[in-house]
Design a protein around this motif. Structure first.
Motif, PDB file in Angstrom:
ATOM      1  N   GLU A 302      11.834 145.163  68.649  1.00  0.00           N
ATOM      2  CA  GLU A 302      12.141 146.565  68.392  1.00  0.00           C
ATOM      3  C   GLU A 302      13.638 146.776  68.539  1.00  0.00           C
ATOM      4  O   GLU A 302      14.229 146.416  69.565  1.00  0.00           O
ATOM      5  CB  GLU A 302      11.390 147.470  69.364  1.00  0.00           C
ATOM      6  N   HIS A 307      19.219 149.629  57.539  1.00  0.00           N
ATOM      7  CA  HIS A 307      18.394 148.660  56.831  1.00  0.00           C
ATOM      8  C   HIS A 307      17.770 149.252  55.572  1.00  0.00           C
ATOM      9  O   HIS A 307      17.756 150.466  55.368  1.00  0.00           O
ATOM     10  CB  HIS A 307      17.274 148.155  57.750  1.00  0.00           C
ATOM     11  N   HIS A 309      14.065 148.624  53.062  1.00  0.00           N
ATOM     12  CA  HIS A 309      12.690 148.158  53.250  1.00  0.00           C
ATOM     13  C   HIS A 309      12.462 146.862  52.482  1.00  0.00           C
ATOM     14  O   HIS A 309      11.738 146.818  51.491  1.00  0.00           O
ATOM     15  CB  HIS A 309      11.703 149.247  52.815  1.00  0.00           C
ATOM     16  N   HIS A 312      11.457 142.062  55.590  1.00  0.00           N
ATOM     17  CA  HIS A 312      11.442 142.118  57.045  1.00  0.00           C
ATOM     18  C   HIS A 312      11.306 143.544  57.573  1.00  0.00           C
ATOM     19  O   HIS A 312      11.259 143.749  58.793  1.00  0.00           O
ATOM     20  CB  HIS A 312      12.722 141.489  57.616  1.00  0.00           C
ATOM     21  N   HIS A 313      11.258 144.522  56.687  1.00  0.00           N
ATOM     22  CA  HIS A 313      11.198 145.916  57.124  1.00  0.00           C
ATOM     23  C   HIS A 313      10.096 146.673  56.380  1.00  0.00           C
ATOM     24  O   HIS A 313      10.356 147.591  55.611  1.00  0.00           O
ATOM     25  CB  HIS A 313      12.554 146.607  56.914  1.00  0.00           C
ATOM     26  N   GLN A 314       8.867 146.264  56.623  1.00  0.00           N
ATOM     27  CA  GLN A 314       7.705 146.935  56.058  1.00  0.00           C
ATOM     28  C   GLN A 314       7.052 147.739  57.176  1.00  0.00           C
ATOM     29  O   GLN A 314       6.148 147.272  57.862  1.00  0.00           O
ATOM     30  CB  GLN A 314       6.741 145.903  55.465  1.00  0.00           C
ATOM     31  N   HIS A 315       7.533 148.955  57.388  1.00  0.00           N
ATOM     32  CA  HIS A 315       7.029 149.773  58.485  1.00  0.00           C
ATOM     33  C   HIS A 315       6.902 151.234  58.057  1.00  0.00           C
ATOM     34  O   HIS A 315       7.485 151.671  57.065  1.00  0.00           O
ATOM     35  CB  HIS A 315       7.968 149.674  59.696  1.00  0.00           C
ATOM     36  N   HIS A 317       7.036 155.517  59.197  1.00  0.00           N
ATOM     37  CA  HIS A 317       8.035 156.367  59.826  1.00  0.00           C
ATOM     38  C   HIS A 317       7.347 157.494  60.582  1.00  0.00           C
ATOM     39  O   HIS A 317       6.376 158.071  60.092  1.00  0.00           O
ATOM     40  CB  HIS A 317       8.982 156.951  58.780  1.00  0.00           C
ATOM     41  N   GLU A 325      17.462 155.118  51.082  1.00  0.00           N
ATOM     42  CA  GLU A 325      17.861 153.812  51.623  1.00  0.00           C
ATOM     43  C   GLU A 325      19.303 153.513  51.228  1.00  0.00           C
ATOM     44  O   GLU A 325      19.746 153.923  50.151  1.00  0.00           O
ATOM     45  CB  GLU A 325      16.956 152.697  51.073  1.00  0.00           C
ATOM     46  N   HIS A 331      12.904 150.960  64.896  1.00  0.00           N
ATOM     47  CA  HIS A 331      11.725 150.443  64.209  1.00  0.00           C
ATOM     48  C   HIS A 331      11.244 149.158  64.874  1.00  0.00           C
ATOM     49  O   HIS A 331      11.994 148.492  65.587  1.00  0.00           O
ATOM     50  CB  HIS A 331      12.024 150.181  62.726  1.00  0.00           C
ATOM     51  N   HIS A 333       9.373 145.362  64.529  1.00  0.00           N
ATOM     52  CA  HIS A 333       9.021 144.213  63.689  1.00  0.00           C
ATOM     53  C   HIS A 333       7.789 143.547  64.298  1.00  0.00           C
ATOM     54  O   HIS A 333       7.823 143.112  65.451  1.00  0.00           O
ATOM     55  CB  HIS A 333      10.166 143.200  63.630  1.00  0.00           C
ATOM     56  N   HIS A 347      17.676 139.066  62.585  1.00  0.00           N
ATOM     57  CA  HIS A 347      16.221 138.901  62.491  1.00  0.00           C
ATOM     58  C   HIS A 347      15.805 137.438  62.564  1.00  0.00           C
ATOM     59  O   HIS A 347      14.606 137.140  62.571  1.00  0.00           O
ATOM     60  CB  HIS A 347      15.698 139.499  61.175  1.00  0.00           C
TER      61      HIS A 347
END
Length: 352
Positions: A302, A307, A309, A312-315, A317, A325, A331, A333, A347
């Protein structure tokens, strides 16, 4: 791939800005104390970046919340150590060394910063360094030895001081890696606002005085470009490429310095100079062409940083998100195992 290319371009731009500042510092040393030059460089960097931060905030649309990238308490010692090593000790050693070392030799000798950065990253912080990176370091070290070795098998005091500056910056680079996910402008601004006054105070204590307004302004403007904007770009590259690789790309800085110094002080370089330059160019080439690909696992992490999406950044909100973006917010990981070409960025700091 585009992100990788962008990060390399950013690192090379940082190198160019820093490289051209070296012969300009040499020109200023004729009338100024080395500590005064270092102080004005960093003060100009801090003030200039501070103005930039204020302008950036004023331009923010009304009502837009800035989540920020605030330094955590645990990160403060890392930044303090980086400022002490790279913002105070490093510039002072460089300025004193420049006063007794030819400009072109000084510029190429600064390649050792990248080597020492990689060695510390590899040995102390356990960052992966492939065979090509190691061979590149060997070539750059060999070139540095040729530049600093004189008749009688002795190393000049000026060359040793510049090598000492490279070591300080190598320590700085590795410590800055610990805080590289934070706002790069804030990191560079803090370094300038702290290191600048400290160096000026040392200069004043040794009898130096502030120069005329035009000279002061020229030194501060040079510092803004060569020490301020350059550092901002370096931190961004550090975030995306890792310490050793960023240090390798930054090693091209002396080549820009050589080009400018030979314009300011025209002279015919010796054969040894060209052999050293060729060895260093070989080392840089080996660093640039290095590729790193293997299956690796990301542990849960965390943090907060700017960043997009990507993979490595599939999250999700927990705030209203309009799809803008890049953006910045805390966020998480989740653990994932996959394989792709990568660098030891923020990362990919796994062991091998």
């Amino acid at each position: 791939m585009n992100l990788r290319i962008n990060a390399i371009v950013i690192a090379l731009t940082a190198a160019a800005l820093f490289g051209v500042a070296t012969p300009l510092a040499k020109a200023l040393l004729g009338s100024l104390s080395p500590f005064m030059v270092a102080g004005l460089f960093y003060l100009g960097s801090g003030i200039g970046l501070g103005i930039g931060i204020v302008i950036r905030r004023l331009r923010r649309p009304a009502g837009q919340i800035d989540p920020g990238q605030h330094l955590q308490r645990a990160e403060i010692p890392w930044l303090a150590g980086a400022i002490a090593a790279g913002g105070v000790a490093g510039p002072a050693l460089l300025m004193v060394g420049l006063s007794s070392t030819p400009a072109a030799t000084s510029a190429l000798l600064l390649n050792l910063e990248g080597v020492l950065t990689a060695v510390i990253a590899w040995v102390v912080f356990k960052e992966n360094v492939d065979v090509q990176v190691f061979l590149g370091m060997v070539a750059i070290v060999a070139g540095g030895v040729l530049l600093s070795w004189h008749a009688g098998a002795t190393v000049s005091v000026g060359a040793l001081l510049i090598i000492g500056a490279c070591l300080c910056w190598a320590i700085d680079n590795n410590l800055t890696r610990k805080v590289s996910a934070n706002d790069a402008m804030v990191i560079a601004c803090l370094k300038g606002l702290i290191a600048g006054p400290v160096n000026i105070a040392i200069a004043a204590a040794t009898g130096a005085t502030l120069p005329a307004f035009v000279t002061t302004a020229a030194a501060m403007l040079t510092g803004l470009g060569g020490y301020g904007i350059s550092l901002v770009l370096f931190v961004v590259a550090l975030r995306n490429l890792g310490t050793a690789r960023t240090g390798a790309y930054f090693s091209v800085a002396p080549l820009f310095g050589v080009a400018l110094s030979l314009l300011i002080w025209p002279e015919m370089p010796s054969v040894t100079f060209w052999i050293a330059a060729a060895l260093m160019a070989l080392g840089i080439w080996l660093h640039v062409r290095e590729r790193h690909l293997h299956e690796h696992t990301h542990e849960r992490m965390e943090h907060t940083h700017r960043h997009r999406h990507d993979q490595h950044h599939q999250h999700g909100h927990d705030f209203p998100y309009q799809g803008d973006e890049p953006h910045t917010h805390p966020h998480v990981h989740l653990p994932i195992t996959h394989s792709h070409a990568h660098f030891p960025d923020i990362h990919h700091r796994h062991r091998h």
